[in-house]
Write a protein that holds these residues in place. Structure first.
Motif, short mmCIF file in Angstrom:
data_model
loop_
_atom_site.label_atom_id
_atom_site.label_comp_id
_atom_site.label_asym_id
_atom_site.label_seq_id
_atom_site.Cartn_x
_atom_site.Cartn_y
_atom_site.Cartn_z
N THR A 293 27.47 43.18 -8.64
CA THR A 293 26.53 44.15 -9.20
C THR A 293 26.20 43.86 -10.66
O THR A 293 25.70 44.73 -11.37
N PHE A 433 22.01 45.20 -10.48
CA PHE A 433 22.77 46.40 -10.86
C PHE A 433 22.78 47.41 -9.72
O PHE A 433 21.84 47.47 -8.92
N GLU A 434 23.80 48.25 -9.69
CA GLU A 434 23.86 49.34 -8.71
C GLU A 434 22.56 50.15 -8.78
O GLU A 434 22.16 50.60 -9.85
N GLY A 435 21.95 50.34 -7.63
CA GLY A 435 20.78 51.22 -7.56
C GLY A 435 19.52 50.70 -8.21
O GLY A 435 18.51 51.39 -8.25
N ARG A 436 19.55 49.48 -8.71
CA ARG A 436 18.39 48.95 -9.42
C ARG A 436 17.13 48.97 -8.56
O ARG A 436 16.05 49.30 -9.02
N ASP B 20 25.67 49.22 -17.35
CA ASP B 20 24.33 48.77 -17.71
C ASP B 20 23.40 49.98 -17.86
O ASP B 20 23.73 51.09 -17.45
N ASP B 22 20.73 50.67 -16.35
CA ASP B 22 20.29 51.26 -15.08
C ASP B 22 21.29 52.30 -14.59
O ASP B 22 20.93 53.21 -13.85
N GLN B 23 22.57 52.17 -14.98
CA GLN B 23 23.56 53.20 -14.64
C GLN B 23 23.44 54.38 -15.60
O GLN B 23 23.57 55.53 -15.20
N PRO B 26 18.81 55.69 -14.44
CA PRO B 26 18.03 54.90 -13.48
C PRO B 26 16.53 54.95 -13.78
O PRO B 26 16.03 55.93 -14.35
N ALA B 27 15.83 53.91 -13.34
CA ALA B 27 14.41 53.75 -13.69
C ALA B 27 13.55 54.93 -13.27
O ALA B 27 12.59 55.27 -13.96
N ALA B 45 23.38 58.46 -10.70
CA ALA B 45 23.99 58.07 -9.42
C ALA B 45 25.47 58.47 -9.40
O ALA B 45 25.97 58.98 -8.39
N TRP B 46 26.15 58.25 -10.51
CA TRP B 46 27.59 58.57 -10.54
C TRP B 46 27.83 60.08 -10.54
O TRP B 46 28.81 60.56 -9.99
#
Lengths: 467, 200
Positions: A293, A433-436, B20, B22-23, B26-27, B45-46
């Motif tokens: 990831t 990445f996760e969920g990208r 990152d 994105d975590q 998210p977009a 997400a988390w």
């Protein structure tokens, strides 16, 4: 004492040298703008009563949010539509040239700049997007910035910056058939790690790099950020000049001669030293894919999913465990046996004409596996038109792939092109990445050749697996 | 930007490396055109998982994030900094930050304080053993303290000065507006502009 390429370009853009802890003030030659990271910057200008200093060094395009089907219709998602409409209003108010959806020059910002000839050697190029490093392929210092910096460049055409350290990535040898510049950069990232380039400008050097086309070089520089480096560069040469000559914004006549004379000076001096050097043996490279990831979690396609127990470092072990749990993979599984649901060919990494040609060559006379969907998303409308003039669209659609309009698309899933939870992709983009690519989606980064072969077989594959 | 001298708040141990952007956000949460309102997107997400640290008391109200190495990698989205600040974070501690994230943080008044990984590990243990422990981050002294724990952190001097003074970068740069004008007068004339090119 000689200077590196990066130091030469830096020095040529010094408005003011910083004293002590103070950063240098660096002039910016080209500012690329898109809809996601600019609205708050335009707002900031308005609030402070400031103007955009150099609209003539600024250009905007719509890319992150745009749908890649039904592009002649209004954007269905009202929030995306608002963001795109906001960009249009801002560009009109501040006098910025914009290539909106439906325009022949619309596309991903990092594909548009080079194809218009706006990206040239020795320039400083910024954009509110981390893949701005793409433009370093021309021997420019190009890097992504945040929205505060976007506003700063709009107001002043400069940025206060501390000098970067320099790292040479020496790539020598001949790439085997089926091995591409994408495999080179994935191998670089696996070697130095996602943080290895932090604080550095990378300079890719060596005969492997010199033998690459401009588009291949852009793929390499594009993913510099995935190694933690804000920028990556390649010294300009005849390949660079041939690519630029004749493009809309290329210098003409006597200007061309003066420019080329200067550009030829943009090489690291023989007696210059880098802060760090890394060597890559291109002869030994094979197609590379990621299993985890982050883009540093990659291996040659012939390998197996690694066992977290084999990682010496505790952080790497925990990271690998979390990555495998997210990716739904078992240690020891051959990478070639991993089944995918979706193949995505596109993005600022691999959405240019050579990428489409390479994938089409593999798909010619073949079919995408029945349980796989393949999206082909050109990096720009110009790339799309070029591909259609070569009949590539027919090859893709005959194989069962979807032929789309230009945009960032499934690279980051801000538009409707997303993975569903648990779905797995082979993607020519830049981040796993996760969920990208959609909440719960699982991404394997691959080259266009691997993407095409994977689409046919349904499991991660290289073209040699199809014979 | 508000000046930052010192901050004390509940520490949140985030035992993850390579967090990152994105975590962080998210977009799909990047579509707003305002500078505020991004708190819902933070670690979206988390946070869907009840066991995630920010879903537990007393960490829910934390303001000092203690994270693993390579925090803020990936996208240049400043929204990551806005989301952290909108949620209530004032400081992130990590042994290594991605360059763009660190820069963005410094522009907005979020302190990205770089600590030794061994100190991060000690803080993680302390915060996990005694949830709700307050952490004090003193930018003047460049120290982080919690109960008996005390350690130095790194931050570049210029960013520290700007944060302490609460200075606006653009205002500082515009003091050099004459030098910018002079530089523009020296640029080679063949450099491109984005003015439309007419065929011919």
């Amino acid at each position: 004492m000689g200077r590196t390429l990066a130091e030469k370009v830096w020095d040529a853009h010094l408005v003011r040298k910083g004293d002590g802890a103070e950063p240098d003030l660096i002039y910016i030659d080209l500012h690329l703008v898109h809809e996601v990271t600019s609205p708050q910057a335009f707002d900031g200008l308005r609030l402070a009563g400031r103007t955009l200093r150099r609209p003539d060094l600024t250009i905007a395009t719509e890319d992150h949010n745009v749908p890649t089907i039904d592009v002649e219709l209004p954007i269905a998602d009202p929030v995306s539509r608002t963001q795109v409409d906001t960009l249009r209003r801002n560009c009109a108010e501040f006098g910025v040239r914009l290539h909106p959806m439906g325009d022949a020059e619309q596309g991903i910002v990092h594909v548009v700049g080079p194809q218009l000839g706006l990206t040239q050697p020795g320039m400083t190029v910024v954009c509110g997007d981390s893949h701005t490093s793409t433009h370093g392929a021309f021997g420019s210092i190009a890097f992504g910035i945040g929205t505060s910096e976007v506003e700063h460049v709009m107001a002043t055409q400069t940025l206060p910056l501390k000098p970067f350290k320099t790292m040479a990535i020496n790539v020598n040898g001949t790439l085997r058939p089926g091995v591409t510049s994408k495999d080179v950069i994935l191998a670089v990232i696996a070697k130095i790690g996602t943080g290895g380039g932090q604080g550095y400008i990378l300079e890719y050097r060596g005969d492997t790099i010199e033998a690459m086309s401009m588009e291949a070089r852009m793929t390499v520089c594009n993913m510099s950020i995935e190694a933690g480096a804000r920028a990556g560069m390649i010294a300009p040469d005849d390949t660079t000049f041939d690519y630029i000559e004749g493009r809309d914004h290329a210098p003409k006549g006597a200007d061309w001669d003066a420019a080329v004379e200067y550009w030829r000076s943009l090489r690291t001096d023989d007696d210059a030293t880098f802060d760090m050097e890394v060597d890559i043996d291109a002869d030994a490279l094979t197609p590379f894919v990621t299993w985890g990831t982050n883009p540093g979690q990659g291996l040659p396609l012939a390998e197996r999913v690694p066992d977290p127990e084999d990682f010496g470092d505790d952080n790497a072990k925990v990271a690998a465990e979390k990555a495998l749990a997210y990716m739904g993979l078992e240690p020891g599984t051959p990478l070639r046996e991993i089944h995918v649901d979706t193949v995505f060919l596109g993005s600022c990494t691999n959405g240019r004409i050579e990428d489409l040609r390479a994938a089409a060559e593999v798909l010619k006379g073949r079919k995408v596996a029945s349980d796989v969907r393949m999206l082909v998303v050109p990096g720009s409308m110009r790339v799309r038109a070029q591909a259609e003039s070569e009949g590539l669209d027919k090859v893709f659609t005959a194989a069962g792939a979807e032929w789309r309009s230009a945009g960032c698309s499934m690279c980051l899933g801000m538009n409707p092109d997303q993975l569903k939870p648990g779905e797995r992709s082979a993607s020519t983009s830049n981040r796993n990445f996760e969920g990208r690519q959609g909440k719960g989606g699982r991404t394997h980064l691959v080259s266009p050749l691997v993407a095409a072969a994977t689409a046919v077989r349904g499991t991660l594959s290289s073209p040699s697996d199809l014979d | 930007m508000e000046p930052f001298t010192s901050h004390t708040g509940v520490g949140v141990p985030l035992r993850r490396s390579n967090v990152d952007t994105d975590q962080i956000i998210p977009a799909v949460y990047l579509k707003r055109v305002t500078r505020t309102g991004f708190e819902d997107g933070l670690f979206a997400a988390w946070r869907a998982d009840d066991s995630f640290i920010l879903n537990q008391e007393p960490f829910r109200g934390g303001s000092v994030l203690v994270a693993g190495p390579d925090f803020g990698t990936g996208s240049s989205r400043e929204h990551a900094v806005w989301a952290l600040m909108d949620y209530g974070f004032r400081v992130v501690l990590s042994s290594r930050f991605a360059d763009i994230f660190r820069g963005n943080a410094g522009k907005q008044g979020l302190v990205a304080a770089q600590c030794e990984q061994s100190d991060i590990e000690l803080l993680w243990k302390l915060l996990e053993n005694e949830p709700g422990t307050e952490v004090t981050v003193d930018l003047t002294a460049k120290t982080v303290r919690a109960k008996d724990f005390s350690a130095a952190f790194q931050i570049d001097d210029y960013t520290r000065w700007r944060l302490l003074e609460g200075l606006d970068d653009i205002g500082l740069t515009l003091r050099n507006v004459d030098a910018i004008g002079e530089f523009e007068g020296r640029r080679p004339t063949w450099l491109p502009t984005t003015n439309p090119v007419t065929a011919g």
